[in-house]
Motif scaffolding. Structure first.
Motif, PDB file in Angstrom:
ATOM      1  N   PRO A   1       0.698  -1.380  -0.079  1.00  0.00           N
ATOM      2  CA  PRO A   1       0.113   0.056   0.013  1.00  0.00           C
ATOM      3  C   PRO A   1       0.726   1.171   0.123  1.00  0.00           C
ATOM      4  O   PRO A   1       0.525   2.328  -0.326  1.00  0.00           O
ATOM      5  CB  PRO A   1      -0.698   0.004   1.264  1.00  0.00           C
ATOM      6  N   THR A   2       1.923   1.249   0.501  1.00  0.00           N
ATOM      7  CA  THR A   2       2.784   2.477   0.387  1.00  0.00           C
ATOM      8  C   THR A   2       3.312   2.658  -0.922  1.00  0.00           C
ATOM      9  O   THR A   2       3.889   3.896  -1.310  1.00  0.00           O
ATOM     10  CB  THR A   2       4.306   2.140   1.244  1.00  0.00           C
ATOM     11  N   ASN A   3       3.337   1.707  -1.964  1.00  0.00           N
ATOM     12  CA  ASN A   3       3.603   1.938  -3.563  1.00  0.00           C
ATOM     13  C   ASN A   3       2.438   2.239  -4.012  1.00  0.00           C
ATOM     14  O   ASN A   3       2.458   3.306  -5.097  1.00  0.00           O
ATOM     15  CB  ASN A   3       4.047   0.709  -3.981  1.00  0.00           C
ATOM     16  N   ASN A   4       1.416   1.700  -3.762  1.00  0.00           N
ATOM     17  CA  ASN A   4       0.134   2.031  -4.831  1.00  0.00           C
ATOM     18  C   ASN A   4      -1.110   1.762  -3.803  1.00  0.00           C
ATOM     19  O   ASN A   4      -1.556   0.362  -3.734  1.00  0.00           O
ATOM     20  CB  ASN A   4      -0.050   1.481  -6.063  1.00  0.00           C
ATOM     21  N   LEU A   5      -1.777   2.724  -3.193  1.00  0.00           N
ATOM     22  CA  LEU A   5      -2.823   2.292  -2.123  1.00  0.00           C
ATOM     23  C   LEU A   5      -3.985   1.823  -2.792  1.00  0.00           C
ATOM     24  O   LEU A   5      -4.664   0.716  -2.460  1.00  0.00           O
ATOM     25  CB  LEU A   5      -3.097   3.545  -1.143  1.00  0.00           C
ATOM     26  N   GLU A   6      -4.287   2.515  -3.939  1.00  0.00           N
ATOM     27  CA  GLU A   6      -5.607   1.961  -4.410  1.00  0.00           C
ATOM     28  C   GLU A   6      -5.333   0.550  -5.204  1.00  0.00           C
ATOM     29  O   GLU A   6      -6.357  -0.194  -5.174  1.00  0.00           O
ATOM     30  CB  GLU A   6      -5.837   3.039  -5.639  1.00  0.00           C
ATOM     31  N   ARG A   7      -4.449   0.255  -5.747  1.00  0.00           N
ATOM     32  CA  ARG A   7      -3.877  -0.984  -6.118  1.00  0.00           C
ATOM     33  C   ARG A   7      -4.301  -2.152  -5.034  1.00  0.00           C
ATOM     34  O   ARG A   7      -4.643  -3.062  -5.195  1.00  0.00           O
ATOM     35  CB  ARG A   7      -2.843  -1.124  -6.744  1.00  0.00           C
ATOM     36  N   SER A   8      -3.576  -1.738  -3.887  1.00  0.00           N
ATOM     37  CA  SER A   8      -3.706  -2.634  -2.778  1.00  0.00           C
ATOM     38  C   SER A   8      -4.955  -2.611  -2.209  1.00  0.00           C
ATOM     39  O   SER A   8      -5.610  -3.827  -1.846  1.00  0.00           O
ATOM     40  CB  SER A   8      -2.665  -1.963  -1.640  1.00  0.00           C
ATOM     41  N   GLN A   9      -5.871  -1.617  -2.280  1.00  0.00           N
ATOM     42  CA  GLN A   9      -7.300  -1.767  -1.756  1.00  0.00           C
ATOM     43  C   GLN A   9      -8.019  -2.796  -2.681  1.00  0.00           C
ATOM     44  O   GLN A   9      -9.092  -3.523  -2.289  1.00  0.00           O
ATOM     45  CB  GLN A   9      -7.923  -0.344  -1.864  1.00  0.00           C
ATOM     46  N   GLN A  10      -7.664  -2.713  -4.165  1.00  0.00           N
ATOM     47  CA  GLN A  10      -8.426  -3.370  -5.044  1.00  0.00           C
ATOM     48  C   GLN A  10      -8.325  -4.972  -4.949  1.00  0.00           C
ATOM     49  O   GLN A  10      -9.059  -5.793  -5.037  1.00  0.00           O
ATOM     50  CB  GLN A  10      -8.136  -3.016  -6.550  1.00  0.00           C
ATOM     51  N   ARG A  11      -6.867  -5.128  -4.542  1.00  0.00           N
ATOM     52  CA  ARG A  11      -6.475  -6.432  -4.133  1.00  0.00           C
ATOM     53  C   ARG A  11      -7.096  -6.973  -2.926  1.00  0.00           C
ATOM     54  O   ARG A  11      -7.752  -8.143  -2.779  1.00  0.00           O
ATOM     55  CB  ARG A  11      -4.932  -6.557  -4.000  1.00  0.00           C
ATOM     56  N   ALA A  12      -7.461  -6.380  -1.880  1.00  0.00           N
ATOM     57  CA  ALA A  12      -8.048  -6.484  -0.722  1.00  0.00           C
ATOM     58  C   ALA A  12      -9.492  -7.012  -1.118  1.00  0.00           C
ATOM     59  O   ALA A  12      -9.969  -7.590  -0.262  1.00  0.00           O
ATOM     60  CB  ALA A  12      -7.729  -5.414   0.188  1.00  0.00           C
ATOM     61  N   GLY A  13     -10.157  -6.077  -2.007  1.00  0.00           N
ATOM     62  CA  GLY A  13     -11.681  -6.466  -2.287  1.00  0.00           C
ATOM     63  C   GLY A  13     -11.729  -7.877  -2.653  1.00  0.00           C
ATOM     64  O   GLY A  13     -12.683  -8.369  -2.425  1.00  0.00           O
ATOM     65  N   ILE A  14     -10.696  -8.348  -3.438  1.00  0.00           N
ATOM     66  CA  ILE A  14     -10.878  -9.754  -3.857  1.00  0.00           C
ATOM     67  C   ILE A  14     -10.682 -10.878  -2.761  1.00  0.00           C
ATOM     68  O   ILE A  14     -11.434 -11.723  -2.699  1.00  0.00           O
ATOM     69  CB  ILE A  14      -9.680  -9.838  -5.003  1.00  0.00           C
ATOM     70  N   ILE A  15      -9.790 -10.538  -1.855  1.00  0.00           N
ATOM     71  CA  ILE A  15      -9.747 -11.200  -0.628  1.00  0.00           C
ATOM     72  C   ILE A  15     -10.855 -11.322   0.249  1.00  0.00           C
ATOM     73  O   ILE A  15     -11.337 -12.453   0.679  1.00  0.00           O
ATOM     74  CB  ILE A  15      -8.566 -10.868   0.111  1.00  0.00           C
ATOM     75  N   VAL A  16     -11.486 -10.164   0.458  1.00  0.00           N
ATOM     76  CA  VAL A  16     -12.721 -10.171   1.002  1.00  0.00           C
ATOM     77  C   VAL A  16     -13.859 -10.903   0.428  1.00  0.00           C
ATOM     78  O   VAL A  16     -14.641 -11.612   1.007  1.00  0.00           O
ATOM     79  CB  VAL A  16     -13.315  -8.671   0.991  1.00  0.00           C
ATOM     80  N   GLY A  17     -13.846 -11.318  -1.002  1.00  0.00           N
ATOM     81  CA  GLY A  17     -14.838 -12.020  -1.781  1.00  0.00           C
ATOM     82  C   GLY A  17     -14.551 -13.117  -1.542  1.00  0.00           C
ATOM     83  O   GLY A  17     -15.376 -14.192  -1.040  1.00  0.00           O
ATOM     84  N   LEU A  18     -13.203 -13.868  -1.534  1.00  0.00           N
ATOM     85  CA  LEU A  18     -12.896 -15.127  -1.112  1.00  0.00           C
ATOM     86  C   LEU A  18     -13.183 -15.614   0.462  1.00  0.00           C
ATOM     87  O   LEU A  18     -13.887 -16.649   0.804  1.00  0.00           O
ATOM     88  CB  LEU A  18     -11.390 -15.436  -1.192  1.00  0.00           C
ATOM     89  N   MET A  19     -13.068 -14.607   1.418  1.00  0.00           N
ATOM     90  CA  MET A  19     -13.462 -15.116   2.744  1.00  0.00           C
ATOM     91  C   MET A  19     -15.093 -15.154   3.006  1.00  0.00           C
ATOM     92  O   MET A  19     -15.392 -15.885   3.530  1.00  0.00           O
ATOM     93  CB  MET A  19     -13.049 -13.843   3.394  1.00  0.00           C
ATOM     94  N   GLU A  20     -15.946 -14.276   1.915  1.00  0.00           N
ATOM     95  CA  GLU A  20     -17.053 -14.255   2.316  1.00  0.00           C
ATOM     96  C   GLU A  20     -17.686 -15.745   1.484  1.00  0.00           C
ATOM     97  O   GLU A  20     -18.491 -16.399   2.106  1.00  0.00           O
ATOM     98  CB  GLU A  20     -17.889 -13.181   1.439  1.00  0.00           C
ATOM     99  N   ASP A  21     -17.016 -16.091   0.244  1.00  0.00           N
ATOM    100  CA  ASP A  21     -17.366 -17.409  -0.239  1.00  0.00           C
ATOM    101  C   ASP A  21     -17.163 -18.456   0.777  1.00  0.00           C
ATOM    102  O   ASP A  21     -17.857 -19.315   0.525  1.00  0.00           O
ATOM    103  CB  ASP A  21     -16.768 -17.400  -1.587  1.00  0.00           C
ATOM    104  N   GLN A  22     -16.203 -18.438   1.166  1.00  0.00           N
ATOM    105  CA  GLN A  22     -15.726 -19.550   2.268  1.00  0.00           C
ATOM    106  C   GLN A  22     -16.167 -19.509   3.568  1.00  0.00           C
ATOM    107  O   GLN A  22     -15.874 -20.323   4.368  1.00  0.00           O
ATOM    108  CB  GLN A  22     -14.336 -19.795   2.036  1.00  0.00           C
ATOM    109  N   GLY A  23     -17.117 -18.747   3.801  1.00  0.00           N
ATOM    110  CA  GLY A  23     -17.955 -18.533   5.222  1.00  0.00           C
ATOM    111  C   GLY A  23     -17.052 -17.911   6.464  1.00  0.00           C
ATOM    112  O   GLY A  23     -17.494 -18.046   7.435  1.00  0.00           O
ATOM    113  N   TYR A  24     -16.055 -17.208   5.978  1.00  0.00           N
ATOM    114  CA  TYR A  24     -15.373 -16.718   6.879  1.00  0.00           C
ATOM    115  C   TYR A  24     -15.946 -15.206   7.516  1.00  0.00           C
ATOM    116  O   TYR A  24     -15.676 -14.722   8.437  1.00  0.00           O
ATOM    117  CB  TYR A  24     -13.915 -16.493   6.690  1.00  0.00           C
TER     118      TYR A  24
END
Length: 725
Positions: free
Chosen positions: A291-314
Motif C-alpha cells: 500500500p505504500t507503493n500504490n494504495l488504490e491497487r492494494s485496496q482493489q486486491r484486498a477487495g478480491i480477498i474479502v470476496g474469497l473470505m465471504e465465499d468460504q464462510g469466514y
C-alpha cells in the motif's frame, strides 16, 4: 427236457434300449442338424479369434511386466520418500527457532518527539502465533492461499492439478505461474528446505533467496517431501505460525506483525477484516501490492480477498460489505513517507555495525521534526509547480537545522517520498559561489576589522604564478568605488571580497572556513574568496549555524540516541553538536548584522520573511550559473537551499537571489508558522554618518598564521583600503 451245453448263458431276449443300438442304427436314427449361416461363414472366414487373442495376450504381457516393475518402483520410491521424510523430521527444530529467519537486523527511526517515521533493514516486529493473531487475518491467509489447508497432508493433488490446468490454458509451462503449492509447501520454501543463509558461503543474500525460490520439478519434489515431514512434525497451527512470521510482505516487513505495524501502526492481533484482507493480498506480490507503493491497487486486491473470505464462510455478508465500503487506510507515518533522505543520511552516517550491517534490531531516535520536514517538502513543491517550467530537469535540495547542528529536515531532491536514491543535500559537491563570502568577512572581523571598514571597488588584477594575470569582475560588470564591508557583502561584490581575502591572507580564510565545518578541499588561488571550492549543502548550512550560535563550530547531526530493541539503556548518544570556538562572539554578531543587510537591502531581498521576522543570509551563484544557493537563518533555525542540474547544465535566468531565495522564504515561512518572532543575536549599531575614509590597517594585536610572503602581499594591498571604526 432239453439239455443245454454247459457254460451257455441263459436264454433270454435282448433288452431293447437306446444304449444297445449299433452305431449305424444311431446314425440312422439321429436327426439331421443344420448349422446356422453365421457358423458356416465363420468356418469359411480367417481365424480372427487367434489374432485378437494374440493381441490381448501381448497387452496382458506388457501389463504384467509394467505392473511388476511399477509396484516395485513404487515401493522403492515410497521407501525413499519415507526415508527422506523421516530424515527431515529428525532435523526440524522447535517452532520458536524458525519464526525469525532474517539474515540481518532492522532499524526503526523515530523523530525528535518519539514517533516512528522510517524503517530500514528487515523488520520482524515480534513473534505472533495462530492463536494470538487476529482471527480475521488467519482466515484471510487460509482463504487466499490454501482453502484446504486443514484437510490435506502437506501436498494437495487437487490444487496442483488445478494450477497445472490454469497454467497450460494461459499458454505457460505447467510449473510456471500458478504453483498449486499449499501453505505447508510455501513454508518449506520460506525455510529454504532447512538450509540457512551463510554470509561466508560465497553467495549473497539476494542470490540465496533467488535460489530458494526456484520452481524446477526437482525443487518442487523436494519441497513436497519437506512439507510431508513438517506435517508429521508440527501441528497445522504451528505450520501457520511459521508461515505468518517468515513471509515477506513488502517495505522491508518480514512477517505479518511487522507488516501490520509498518502499514497500519497496530499489532496484527488487532487488524480489522479490511486490513486483514489487505495484508493477505500482499502474499501474491509484496512489492506490487504494497500500500505504500500504490494504495488504490492494494485496496482493489484486498477487495478480491474479502470476496474469497465471504465465499468460504469466514465473513458474513454484512461484514464483507463493511470491509468493501471502508477499505483499509495507511497509518499517518506510513502515508507520509517522511524523511526518506534524512533516514538514509542517518543510516550512512551512523556506525555501520548498528545501521547498514546490523544483525540486531535497533531503535534510533533522531533530530527530525516531521512538521518542519513537511514544510520544506511543500515549499519546494510549490515553487517548482509555480515558477519552474514544466519538464525542467533542474533539481534542488534543502537542509534545515538548529543552531547547534541538529538537522530538523532534509530534502535531497525534487522527488521527496523516496529512499535509497541520490541525496543532493549530503552527497553533491558543488561550487558554493558567493555563499562562501561570509567566511572571508568572518576572517576580517576576527582579525579586528569591522562592518563599516571600507574597501575600494575598482578594476583589480592579480598576477597568479603559473597562470598569469587574473582580473575578477562584479556580477553587474560595474564598480562602486569605496564601499563598506557591510555594503560589499550585502550586494555580493566580487572585487572587494577578493581584496579582503588577499589582505587578511588566504590561509586564514581557509582555516576559518575549515574550522566552521567546510571540510571539502578549498581552492588555493585568489578565486577562493568567490567560492571556487566545492562543498555540500549540509556542510555550508552547518557552517552558517556556527555563525548563528555565536562563532562556534558545528557538526551537523541527526542521531540523538541508539539502543537495541530489547534494551532500555542506550548504546550510544548524540553524535555532533557545537564544537570549538572559531571566531569571537563580537565578530559573529557583526557578521550576522552584515548578513541581515543581504536580506533587508541586498541581493537576498526575495528571502525576506513576512511579519517583520528578522532574517540573515547570503546568496550564491557560480560561474555560468551552474549552481544557485541561498543559505540563511532566523533566531530559531538555519536553512540552506541549493538549485542546479545534476549534469552541471547552466541554469537559465536563475541566481541565488531568485528561486533558491524564494524556496528558502517559503520553507522558513512554514517552519515559523505560529512561532513568536525573535530578534537575531546581532550587533545593532547606532545610525552613523558616512564612512570615514581611513585606510584599513592590519590589526597589530592579533596573531595570524600568515607566512612572510603573505605579509608582504598584505602590506602592499593595505595601501588600497580605507578604514572606519
Amino acid at each position: 427236457m432239453v439239455n443245454r451245453p454247459r457254460g451257455s448263458g441263459r436264454l433270454v431276449a435282448e433288452k431293447r434300449t437306446s444304449q444297445s443300438r449299433t452305431t449305424s442304427d444311431r446314425k440312422k436314427a439321429a436327426p439331421k442338424k443344420t448349422k446356422p449361416k453365421s457358423a458356416r461363414k465363420a468356418r469359411n472366414a480367417p481365424k480372427r479369434g487367434l489374432i485378437s487373442g494374440m493381441f490381448f495376450g501381448f497387452l496382458g504381457l506388457i501389463w504384467r511386466v509394467l505392473w511388476g516393475f511399477g509396484w516395485r518402483i513404487g515401493m522403492v520410491v515410497s521407501l525413499l520418500i519415507g526415508a527422506g521424510v523421516l530424515y527431515i523430521y529428525t532435523t526440524l527444530p522447535p517452532v520458536s527457532e524458525l519464526v525469525d529467519g532474517r539474515a540481518r537486523g532492522s532499524v526503526t527511526l523515530m523523530d525528535r518527539n518519539g514517533a516512528v517515521f522510517a524503517w530500514r533493514g528487515d523488520q520482524f516486529g515480534g513473534m505472533i502465533t495462530a492463536d494470538t493473531v487476529s482471527p480475521y487475518l488467519r482466515d484471510a491467509i487460509v482463504a487466499t492461499e490454501d482453502k484446504r489447508f486443514y484437510y490435506h497432508i502437506g501436498v494437495d493433488p487437487i490444487g496442483i492439478a488445478s494450477a497445472v490446468k490454469i497454467n497450460l490454458s494461459e499458454g505457460r509451462g505447467p510449473l510456471s505461474g500458478h504453483g498449486g503449492s499449499t501453505i505447508t509447501q510455501q513454508t518449506a520454501k520460506l525455510l529454504c528446505l532447512g538450509v540457512p543463509f551463510d554470509p561466508n558461503g560465497g553467495m549473497t543474500e539476494a542470490e540465496y533467496e533467488n535460489d530458494c525460490r526456484q520452481t524446477t520439478l526437482w525443487r518442487k519434489i523436494k519441497e513436497a517431501v519437506f512439507a510431508l515431514a513438517m506435517e508429521a512434525k508440527y501441528s497445522k497451527d504451528e505450520i501457520l505460525t511459521i508461515y505468518m512470521n517468515r513471509a515477506f510482505l513488502g517495505a522491508g516487513a518480514r512477517g505479518f506483525e511487522a507488516a501490520s505495524q509498518r502499514y497500519f501502526g497496530k499489532s496484527a492481533s488487532a487488524v480489522t477484516p479490511a486490513e486483514s484482507a489487505m495484508l493477505a493480498g500482499l502474499l501474491k506480490a509484496p512489492t506490487r501490492y504494497a500500500p505504500t507503493n500504490n494504495l488504490e491497487r492494494s485496496q482493489q486486491r484486498a477487495g478480491i480477498i474479502v470476496g474469497l473470505m465471504e465465499d468460504q464462510g469466514y465473513l458474513t455478508t454484512s461484514q464483507a460489505s463493511t470491509a468493501r465500503t471502508n477499505p483499509a487506510q495507511l497509518s499517518e507515518a506510513a502515508e507520509a513517507k517522511a524523511g526518506g533522505y534524512f533516514a538514509d543520511w542517518v543510516m550512512s552516517d551512523g556506525p555501520e555495525f548498528f545501521t547498514r550491517e546490523t544483525t540486531e534490531d535497533v531503535i534510533i531516535k533522531t533530530t527530525l521534526d516531521q512538521r518542519i520536514q513537511k514544510a520544506a517538502e511543500d515549499a519546494m513543491k510549490q515553487i517548482f509547480e509555480e515558477k519552474v517550467s514544466e519538464g525542467s530537469k533542474a533539481q534542488a535540495a534543502i537542509v534545515v537545522m538548529s543552531a547547534d547542528g541538529a538537522v530538523r529536515a532534509m530534502v535531497g531532491g525534487r522527488k521527496t517520498q523516496v529512499s535509497g536514491v541520490f541525496n543532493r543535500a549530503t552527497s553533491a559537491k558543488r561550487q558554493t559561489g558567493s555563499a562562501f563570502k561570509p567566511f572571508v568577512y568572518a576572517t576580517a572581523l576576527e582579525l579586528g576589522h569591522h562592518w563599516n571598514s571600507t574597501v575600494v571597488d575598482e578594476p583589480y588584477t592579480i598576477d597568479i604564478p603559473g597562470s598569469g594575470p587574473w582580473s575578477p569582475e562584479n556580477y553587474t560588470r560595474k564598480h562602486y568605488g569605496r564601499v563598506t564591508l557591510e555594503y560589499a557583502l550585502a550586494n555580493s561584490l566580487n572585487i572587494p571580497a577578493v581584496k579582503v581575502s588577499e589582505a587578511v591572507g588566504r590561509e586564514n580564510v581557509r582555516r576559518i572556513a575549515s574550522d566552521f565545518g567546510i571540510d571539502s578541499d578549498l581552492a588555493e588561488g585568489p578565486a577562493l574568496a568567490l567560492g571556487a571550492s566545492e562543498s555540500t549543502l549540509i556542510e555550508v548550512t552547518g557552517a552558517y549555524a556556527g555563525i548563528l550560535n555565536g562563532g562556534s563550530s558545528v557538526e551537523p547531526y541527526g542521531l540523538t540516541e541508539l539502543r537495541l530493541l530489547e534494551d532500555n539503556e542506550p548504546v550510544m548518544g548524540t553524535e555532533g553538536g557545537i564544537g570549538e570556538r572559531v571566531i569571537r562572539e563580537e565578530a559573529a554578531r557583526e557578521l550576522i548584522y552584515m548578513m541581515s543587510k543581504v536580506v533587508s537591502e541586498g541581493t537576498g531581498g526575495r528571502a525576506k520573511l513576512p511579519d517583520g521576522r528578522e532574517a540573515a543570509g547570503k546568496t550564491g551563484t557560480t560561474s555560468a550559473a551552474r549552481d544557485a544557493w541561498f543559505v540563511g537563518f532566523t533566531a530559531d533555525y538555519v536553512a540552506g537551499v541549493w538549485m542546479g542540474y545534476d549534469d552541471n547544465t547552466p541554469l537559465k535566468g536563475v541566481t541565488g537571489g531568485g528561486l533558491p531565495a524564494e524556496i528558502w522564504r517559503e520553507t522558513m515561512t512554514r517552519v515559523h508558522d505560529g512561532m513568536p518572532a525573535k530578534p537575531l543575536p546581532m550587533l545593532r549599531p547606532a545610525p552613523a554618518p558616512a564612512p570615514q575614509n581611513r585606510e584599513l590597517p592590519a590589526p597589530s594585536n592579533r596573531q595570524t598564521s600568515e607566512n612572510p610572503v603573505d605579509t608582504v602581499l598584505r602590506d602592499v594591498l593595505n595601501s588600497i583600503f580605507g578604514a572606519g571604526n
